[in-house]
Design a protein around this motif. Structure first.
Motif, PDB file in Angstrom:
ATOM      1  N   ASP A 302      45.399 -31.181  -4.123  1.00 29.98           N
ATOM      2  CA  ASP A 302      44.886 -29.835  -4.401  1.00 29.98           C
ATOM      3  C   ASP A 302      44.137 -29.249  -3.211  1.00 29.98           C
ATOM      4  OD1 ASP A 302      45.922 -30.033  -6.940  1.00 29.98           O
ATOM      5  OD2 ASP A 302      44.048 -30.774  -7.827  1.00 29.98           O
ATOM      6  N   PRO A 306      49.930 -25.106   1.010  1.00 32.39           N
ATOM      7  CA  PRO A 306      51.387 -25.251   0.844  1.00 32.39           C
ATOM      8  C   PRO A 306      52.104 -25.418   2.179  1.00 32.39           C
ATOM      9  CG  PRO A 306      50.541 -23.425  -0.468  1.00 32.39           C
ATOM     10  CD  PRO A 306      49.429 -23.858   0.427  1.00 32.39           C
ATOM     11  N   ARG A 330      55.299 -34.074 -11.668  1.00 37.95           N
ATOM     12  CA  ARG A 330      54.274 -33.046 -11.473  1.00 37.95           C
ATOM     13  C   ARG A 330      54.827 -31.815 -10.803  1.00 37.95           C
ATOM     14  NH1 ARG A 330      51.307 -31.865  -6.904  1.00 37.95           N
ATOM     15  NH2 ARG A 330      49.235 -30.940  -7.207  1.00 37.95           N
ATOM     16  N   GLY A 331      55.675 -32.001  -9.793  1.00 35.93           N
ATOM     17  CA  GLY A 331      56.174 -30.870  -9.032  1.00 35.93           C
ATOM     18  C   GLY A 331      55.224 -30.481  -7.917  1.00 35.93           C
ATOM     19  N   GLY A 332      55.568 -29.433  -7.206  1.00 33.22           N
ATOM     20  CA  GLY A 332      54.724 -28.972  -6.114  1.00 33.22           C
ATOM     21  C   GLY A 332      54.936 -29.706  -4.816  1.00 33.22           C
ATOM     22  N   VAL A 333      55.942 -30.580  -4.746  1.00 32.62           N
ATOM     23  CA  VAL A 333      56.249 -31.317  -3.521  1.00 32.62           C
ATOM     24  C   VAL A 333      57.763 -31.332  -3.335  1.00 32.62           C
ATOM     25  CG1 VAL A 333      54.199 -32.786  -3.582  1.00 32.62           C
ATOM     26  CG2 VAL A 333      56.254 -33.514  -4.765  1.00 32.62           C
ATOM     27  N   THR A 371      54.101 -30.321   0.710  1.00 38.76           N
ATOM     28  CA  THR A 371      53.579 -29.577  -0.426  1.00 38.76           C
ATOM     29  C   THR A 371      54.197 -28.185  -0.452  1.00 38.76           C
ATOM     30  OG1 THR A 371      51.709 -28.773   0.894  1.00 38.76           O
ATOM     31  CG2 THR A 371      51.399 -30.821  -0.338  1.00 38.76           C
ATOM     32  N   VAL A 372      54.413 -27.683  -1.649  1.00 38.00           N
ATOM     33  CA  VAL A 372      54.905 -26.310  -1.852  1.00 38.00           C
ATOM     34  C   VAL A 372      54.079 -25.680  -2.957  1.00 38.00           C
ATOM     35  CG1 VAL A 372      57.254 -26.743  -1.040  1.00 38.00           C
ATOM     36  CG2 VAL A 372      56.684 -27.126  -3.437  1.00 38.00           C
ATOM     37  N   ALA A 373      54.136 -24.350  -3.046  1.00 33.44           N
ATOM     38  CA  ALA A 373      53.423 -23.645  -4.105  1.00 33.44           C
ATOM     39  C   ALA A 373      54.076 -23.962  -5.444  1.00 33.44           C
ATOM     40  CB  ALA A 373      53.433 -22.144  -3.839  1.00 33.44           C
ATOM     41  N   MET A 374      53.250 -24.158  -6.458  1.00 37.34           N
ATOM     42  CA  MET A 374      53.756 -24.493  -7.783  1.00 37.34           C
ATOM     43  C   MET A 374      54.567 -23.347  -8.355  1.00 37.34           C
ATOM     44  SD  MET A 374      52.773 -27.579  -8.495  1.00 37.34           S
ATOM     45  CE  MET A 374      52.786 -27.726 -10.265  1.00 37.34           C
ATOM     46  N   ASP A 375      55.681 -23.660  -9.050  1.00 36.34           N
ATOM     47  CA  ASP A 375      56.563 -22.657  -9.638  1.00 36.34           C
ATOM     48  C   ASP A 375      55.948 -22.162 -10.935  1.00 36.34           C
ATOM     49  OD1 ASP A 375      58.607 -21.033 -10.242  1.00 36.34           O
ATOM     50  OD2 ASP A 375      60.125 -22.586 -10.526  1.00 36.34           O
ATOM     51  N   ASN A 376      55.749 -20.843 -11.048  1.00 39.33           N
ATOM     52  CA  ASN A 376      55.149 -20.263 -12.248  1.00 39.33           C
ATOM     53  C   ASN A 376      56.154 -20.017 -13.355  1.00 39.33           C
ATOM     54  OD1 ASN A 376      52.596 -20.157 -11.063  1.00 39.33           O
ATOM     55  ND2 ASN A 376      53.049 -18.174 -10.099  1.00 39.33           N
TER      56      ASN A 376
END
Length: 410
Positions: A302, A306, A330-333, A371-376
């Protein structure tokens, strides 16, 4: 690097044709000139001339290694220290091989000007390698467990003071409060201040306890005597607070003041590190600890911006496999990769280059990614429904195509 040994006995004849040099003459000759001593061995050996050229070179190198003492002073570097630690004390660096450390620096994109987060229990070797790679430019936030960071290997690099200006430290047990937004300066300043006040108030009490302990030790070590009056006088002198000289009292006071000053500086550095972590825009994350990597990585990601790399080292692959699975859920990677480097040394000599027979069994495992921005879209149910309708329209055939297919069938 010290090679060879001290006083060695003279060479013993391995074959009947070898000529033996007297031990005393050889020791004297070796003290005067080692090169002449090796030459004397060659001249007195009748089997040396019968050897091949490669065997002669091998014989000369073997004798030089045995009788010469060569000391080479080199500047400390990441490669030298990592090889030394892996060869002598691999447990202190979690059995991290030097090529694995090089892969960590490469995959983590360690360069000047970055803001990096590192959590390591490798005696400060990973921290020193990062500082050397960054060259004193940028900032490094070191998270440490326990009472303070261990930087035994970092001190061996001999960095100037300018390198230490960008080095921050933060306790690992305060990371959760920082993530939840409940962290405050009182959490750091309350405990050290109280301990300092207790030390200052109980200064005379500690002196009395120390004198009493010394008195008890001396009484236990001393043999039994028949003069109780001497023992009473010793006790009264040691327990008298006025017996302490002014120099000892002054040194104790200076020690307390110096300790308070260091604690105040440490609190300031902790607050600065907390401010840097609160920005949550770190350029990378490096984990190389003896703890399980999954909870640490999931919480520390956290703080990383990103499109930034992260690298996790572990001596075993099973914890990294679990960490890999949790990250996929979790995602975000992206670009997750679990790898193990394979190292084999080669002998490179004219007409006899070949891989060496012995090689390292393993140097640890690495889990790397970005890391990438979380998908909304996952949280928005309306967007989910619209996406499902779009997919249904795509899979369903158009009306014109249906009509054409029916006409052809009829």
């Amino acid at each position: 690097v010290m090679e060879g040994s001290g006083e060695q006995p003279g060479p013993q004849p391995q074959h009947p044709g070898d000529h033996r040099i007297c031990d005393g003459d050889f020791v004297v000759l070796k003290r005067e000139d080692v090169f002449k001593a090796v030459q004397q061995l060659i001249e007195n050996s009748t089997t040396f001339r019968d050897k091949t050229e490669f065997a002669q070179d091998k014989y000369i190198k073997k004798k030089k290694k045995k009788y010469e003492a060569i000391i080479t002073v080199v500047k400390p570097s990441t490669r030298i220290l990592s090889i030394m630690y892996y060869a002598r004390e691999p447990g202190k660096i979690n059995h991290m091989r030097y090529d694995t450390l090089a892969q960590m620096l490469t995959l983590g994109n360690i360069r000047a000007g970055n803001k990096m987060i590192v959590l390591e229990t490798c005696a400060g070797l990973v921290l020193g390698a990062m500082m050397e790679q960054m060259g004193g430019f940028g900032s490094i936030i070191q998270l440490y467990p326990g009472g303070g960071p261990v930087r035994a290997a970092t001190a061996c690099f001999g960095f100037p003071k300018s390198f230490l200006s960008g080095l921050y430290e933060f306790p690992l047990n305060k990371v959760d409060s920082l993530l939840q937004g409940t962290f405050s300066a009182e959490m750091l300043s309350s405990e050290p201040k109280d301990s300092a006040l207790v030390e200052e108030r109980n200064g005379t009490l500690e002196e009395k306890q120390a004198s009493e302990q010394e008195n008890e030790d001396s009484m236990a070590e001393a043999p039994e005597s028949n003069h109780p009056e001497d023992q009473e006088t010793v006790e009264t002198i040691s327990q008298d607070p006025e017996h302490m000289g002014p120099k000892e009292r002054g040194s104790k006071k200076d020690y307390i003041q110096e300790k308070q000053r260091r604690q105040e500086e440490q609190r300031k550095r902790h607050l600065e590190a907390a401010a840097l972590l609160s920005e949550r825009n770190a350029d990378g994350l490096i984990l190389a600890s003896r703890f399980h990597p999954t909870p640490l990585l999931l919480s520390l990601l956290d703080f990383v911006a990103p499109s930034r790399p992260f690298v996790v080292y572990c001596q075993y692959k099973e914890p990294l496999l679990e960490c890999y699975t949790k990250l996929r859920e979790r995602g975000g990677v992206i670009n997750l990769r679990l790898s193990e480097t394979w190292l084999r040394n080669y002998q490179v000599l004219p007409d006899r280059s070949h891989p060496k027979l012995l090689m390292s069994g393993g140097g640890g495992y690495l889990l790397s990614g970005f890391t990438v921005a979380m998908d909304n879209l996952k949280a928005d149910t309306s967007l989910k429904s619209s996406a499902s309708t779009l997919e249904s329209h795509e899979t369903e055939e158009p009306a014109a195509k249906k009509r054409k297919c029916l006409e052809s069938d009829s």
